[in-house]
Design an enzyme around this catalytic site. Structure first.
Site: not given
Length: 262
Positions: A94, A241
């Site tokens: 991320s 994610h």
């Protein structure tokens, strides 16, 4: 006023170090710290040198009112210079993935390979963390004495038990902002963290996507390849994610294939 500008870090060498092997550098995501990718790092402790860091405004690294990917890449490169590491493999999730991409584009001659976990080199328009910021600011305002008191406050805004527990890992009643990370700076610099300035980088790159995540979409393909022409991708179908937490073995296997490890 900032503290020591050198990032808090941990460098671990295998029992029988090989100077020819690159150092694996792990960079965590937003609200995290050096321990977040520990499950991945542990898979390589016996074979590679491992460097884990707390990025600025996270963990035990320095706090600053300024935060963008150029600055965070400079922080990492400064640390690499100080440790005299000239041959590295970057693995970032991320926000850490974006930082890793910026580092690789800045010092490509020192980066053997790049692994990016569930993030694309684009500017994101959506605010993925509105509920999270609302929860964290509510905890900061309430000043709970411990994690047990902080958890029900988080639960008013965040439904996911996993995300609640992730945030609680950084809770600290001793800190003015109630968390180890610099909540004020992250909130004000959030537009910069969602933004992206295109780069050009020919380092071999692996993008690993969570199949249930919307951070890497098919329409981003041309934009990714324009910046990283030597990129390949792998999707973990059931991954969110946080693919390294959901499916660590699948992520490790994908990295092993990319690094040509048996």
């Amino acid at each position: 006023m900032t503290e020591n500008p050198l990032l808090n870090h941990q460098l671990q060498q295998p029992q029988q170090p090989d100077r020819k092997l690159p150092t694996l550098v792990f960079l965590h995501g937003l609200f995290g710290d050096m321990n977040n990718l520990g499950v991945l790092a542990r898979a390589y402790y016996e074979r590679f040198p491992i460097l884990r860091v707390d990025l600025r405004n996270h963990g035990h690294s320095f706090h600053s009112d300024q935060m963008d990917y150029a600055l965070m890449a400079e922080d990492v490169i400064r640390l690499l210079d100080w440790l005299q590491l000239d041959n590295i493999i970057l693995i970032g999730h991320s926000m850490g993935g974006k930082t890793a991409m910026r580092v690789a584009s800045t010092i490509p001659q020192r980066v053997e390979k790049l692994v990016v976990l569930d993030i694309a080199p684009i500017s994101y328009q959506e605010h993925h963390h509105d509920d999270v910021f609302a929860a964290l600011l509510a905890v900061q305002a309430a000043r709970p004495a411990n994690r047990q008191q902080a958890k029900p406050i988080l639960s008013r805004y965040i439904q996911s038990e996993g995300i609640q527990q992730f945030m609680l890992k950084s809770f600290s009643a001793q800190h003015e902002q109630a968390f180890l990370f610099n909540l004020t700076a992250l909130y004000h610099c959030y537009p910069e963290l969602m933004a992206w300035q295109p780069v050009a980088c020919d380092v071999p790159t692996l993008f690993i996507k969570g199949g249930k995540s919307d951070y890497i979409l098919p329409q981003y393909r041309d934009t990714i390849l324009a910046q990283f022409p030597n990129a390949t991708s792998f999707t973990i179908a059931q991954g969110s994610h946080w693919i390294h937490a959901d499916h660590p073995n699948a992520v490790i296997n994908a990295i092993n294939r990319f690094l040509s490890l048996g």
